[in-house]
Every structure is written in C-alpha cells, then in structure tokens.
Design an enzyme around this catalytic site. Sequence first.
Site, PDB file in Angstrom:
ATOM      1  N   ASP A   1      -1.954   4.764   2.897  1.00 22.78           N
ATOM      2  CA  ASP A   1      -2.185   4.869   4.334  1.00 22.78           C
ATOM      3  C   ASP A   1      -1.892   6.224   4.993  1.00 22.78           C
ATOM      4  OD1 ASP A   1      -2.294   2.241   3.572  1.00 22.78           O
ATOM      5  OD2 ASP A   1      -0.865   1.504   5.035  1.00 22.78           O
TER       6      ASP A   1
ATOM      7  N   GLU B   1       9.050  -2.087  -2.822  1.00 21.87           N
ATOM      8  CA  GLU B   1       7.691  -1.615  -2.571  1.00 21.87           C
ATOM      9  C   GLU B   1       7.457  -0.269  -3.264  1.00 21.87           C
ATOM     10  OE1 GLU B   1       6.958  -1.468   1.619  1.00 21.87           O
ATOM     11  OE2 GLU B   1       4.781  -1.354   1.378  1.00 21.87           O
TER      12      GLU B   1
END
Length: 483
Positions: free
Chosen positions: A195, A440
């Site tokens: 992103d 993550e």
Amino acid sequence: MNDHYKTPKPSNSGLPQSREQKLLEMLKVADHALKHNLYVTTLNEKTYRRTVPSKEFYVHQWNWDSAAVAMGLIHLDPERAYDELRALVSGQWDNGLIAHITYNPGETRYYPQAEKWHTEQFRRGEIVTSGITQPPLLSIAVDYVYKHSPDGAAGDFLDEVLPAVMKYHDYLKRYRDPEDGGLLTIVHPWESGTDNSPRWDSSYTHINLTDVPQAVREDVDANRTDDKLGKALHRPTQEDYYRFMGLVALFAKLGWDYEKIVAQSPFAVKDILFSSLWARANEALADTLTRVGRTDEATKYHKWAQQTQEALAHTWDEEHQQYCDIDVAQGRREPIIEPTNAMFLPLLAGAVTDEQLPKVLTRLSDPEQFWPAYPVPSTALNSPKFELTRYWRGPTWPITNLLIIEGLMRYAPQSAQARQMGEELVDRTLDMIEKNGFYEYYDPTKGEARPGREDNARQFGFATFSWPAAIFIQLAKQYRKAH
Ligand code: DGY
C-alpha cells in the site's frame, strides 16, 4: 468475534528438540492460528468458510491473503483449502473482477466498510465486495492446491473454481492491459498489496489533496480505524488515507467502469510485482489446464506469460540496476526508480535474462541493502525512504519472502548462488516466524516482531496473522519436508 487469543507455545519437555520436532510442533501452532481465524458465514443460502487475515483488524476475506492461506491449508486440511478458494471466487463480478475484499456481513471494525465502495449493483446476491483487486496469486494457489491434493479429492473443487479463474484472467488482460503490452496497470495502491511503498511516492504527487472531496477527508478523519486498533506510527499516514479513499470515491463516481477508470485515474501504474505474479499466474493456469487434459485452452495463457516475461525484462534500468514500475496515469510514461523488494519479483516470473541474473543477485545479497539478518526488507536499508517499522517502507513481510524464495529456486538449476540464497531465505523466514509467532511483518535487522515483549502496543502490525502461519506451513512442508 473473539479476538482474545494467545499463541500457544510449542510444548517443550525440557529435552533438546531436533529441528524436525521443532518444525512439527510449530506446525500445530500454525494450524491453531488458522483455526482461530476461520470465519463461517451463510450467504445466498450457502455456507462459506474463509480465513480472515487477523481478527484484530482485517475481519473480512482478502484476495491474495486467502490465496496464500489456501496453499498452507492444503497440507493440513484439504477441504478447508478448497473452501477458502471457493469463497474467494464467490463474489466475482459479471465483468470477471475478483475483488480485493469480500466482506463478512455485520463486521464493522475494518475501515472502509462495505458501503463505502458503492458497489451494490455488482454484488452477487448477499455477497458484497470492494471494487478493486489485488496481486493475482489466485491461479498460483489453485494450481498448488490441486497439485498437492490427496488423490482424486480435488475434482469438484476444480470444476467450481476454474471457470471463475479463467474469467478473472480475461478481466485482467482486457482492462489492465488494454494496449496488449504484457504489463498490467493497477489503479490503486491497495491493488499493489504494498500500500504505502515508496514506489508510489512520485505518483502520489499527481493526486492533488485538494481534489479529494472534503466529505471524503472528513469521513477518513472521523472513521478510520487501523491507526486506533494498530499503532498509528506503523500505519500509512493520514494523507495516504485521504488519497486511498479519494480514489475509491472517484471510481465509484465513474460507475466502476474500468475502461474509464484505467484511462482517467490519477494513479495508474504498470506494477512489476503485480505483473510478475501475472506472468507466473498464467503459467500456473496453463499447467492446471494441461494437467486436466485441456491443452488447447492452455496455449493462450502460455502466450500471455511469455509476453509478460519479455516486457518485464525490458523494464530493467541498467543505470540503477533494477526493474522499474512505470507511471502511466493520464498519458504519462515515467519509470519509477525506488529500491524496494518488488524489484526481485521478476525472478518468480522467470523474466530475468542470463545477463541480468548476476546483477539481480548482487543487489539482493548486499547486507547494506536487501540481505540483513532477516531478509528481504520491503525497502532497501540504505534508502533514505527506509523506515524500520512503517508497513511497506522497511519491514520484512513473509508473503514477499515466499515469492522471492520461489523466484530464487526457479533459477537454482542454473545458479548455485540463487539456490544457496533461496535455501538461506527459507531458513531465515522459518526462524523469524518461529521465534516470534505470527505477525503481519517483522524487523529485518533483528527478526523481531515485538521489540519490547511486554509492551503489546509495540508489536509489528496486527497479531495472530494468517499469512505467516500459512507460509510457515508451506515452507516447512515444501522445503524442509516436515511430516
Ligand atoms: C488495508 O486496509 O490495510 C489493506 O491493505 C487494504 O486492502
């Protein structure tokens, strides 16, 4: 949803464990994490089983997360692997799009919620999705799952998902490569899966913040949740989010008409990571079709793969020693030079020429850039844009490691260095996940995910994350033969 979860510690009798025993213990822990993240829902009178990335924030089904999860699950619970992919294709739009998020009804903790996309007219009955896609790992997962299925068990699954996968490839070719050059256009940073990568910084300057409607900015200010549920300093900035949501509003205004979106979006990039997966995905789809005797249909995908391999090789920039994304928004054609780990994805695609290979490996193996203690950082350590803890601007991510490992192994038959680096990366990735649990992303210098272990707020990204659990299983089974 119950998100009070503690990663069980591998049991330890006090006796020294062999590597094999440790891997097997950890596989049980990974299985446990994936069970924790299972989400069962009934839509259109059908029961769907899907794995959410993390119950701390990502409470829906994400496209490439799920594809990775299915590849891990096939080794432990084949029926769940099939269900994961069935659920992933269940919300496919009539034009072939398989969206980046398939929403679980009634879950509100993730922002943007389903209604923010204004995609109601494309919903399949009760199945609501976002309007953009993600790197096409899907066909690679379908092929992997089919190949690793217990004998005869996957026939029905394939009959169900194969038509959707073929339609998705037609969508990508038609709308994301309208000039038929082999590289695919992404229209939103979320489509890249990376992103807030520095790769998008220059393109961002063309998304004028004053063009983002006031109402959109107010909505972000009032409703954004990732920076409250996670640590704001690790997440994309508020300005990033204004741009993310400004693009969503623009695409909704264009009626999700992808001819218009690709032509008009202020963010449109030929992405080397996305395109590398596209090349590999076409090979995988051709392999699946060949495996079931549909060789004639496989030819088209072989050709697409080859075309993309050649196009990727042409993005090599000799001066900067890297493959480059190309900003193609609104008539531009500007190569993007940023040292990020996306530059190694052409290995996965089989696009690296004999002449380029030693240069790519020299760059990757440099400890000052991409080969610290726990490679491969998302941004080169010596880049002024490197940030140790911020999302895609520094940390090491298991998903890109998996893809780079596959890429290095692809070149192993012709390069001892590629093989040795691939093996080392398998070990470092397993080690990093084993010593922390399933986060993550991880600190590339120390391999940690919770630098101050008692201080939960300092963890890297969201915890009990599905990707690292699934990737641990896949790497342990595929490369370390853990049985
Ligand atoms: C997020 O919300 O962080 C996702 O990456 C978007 O898909």
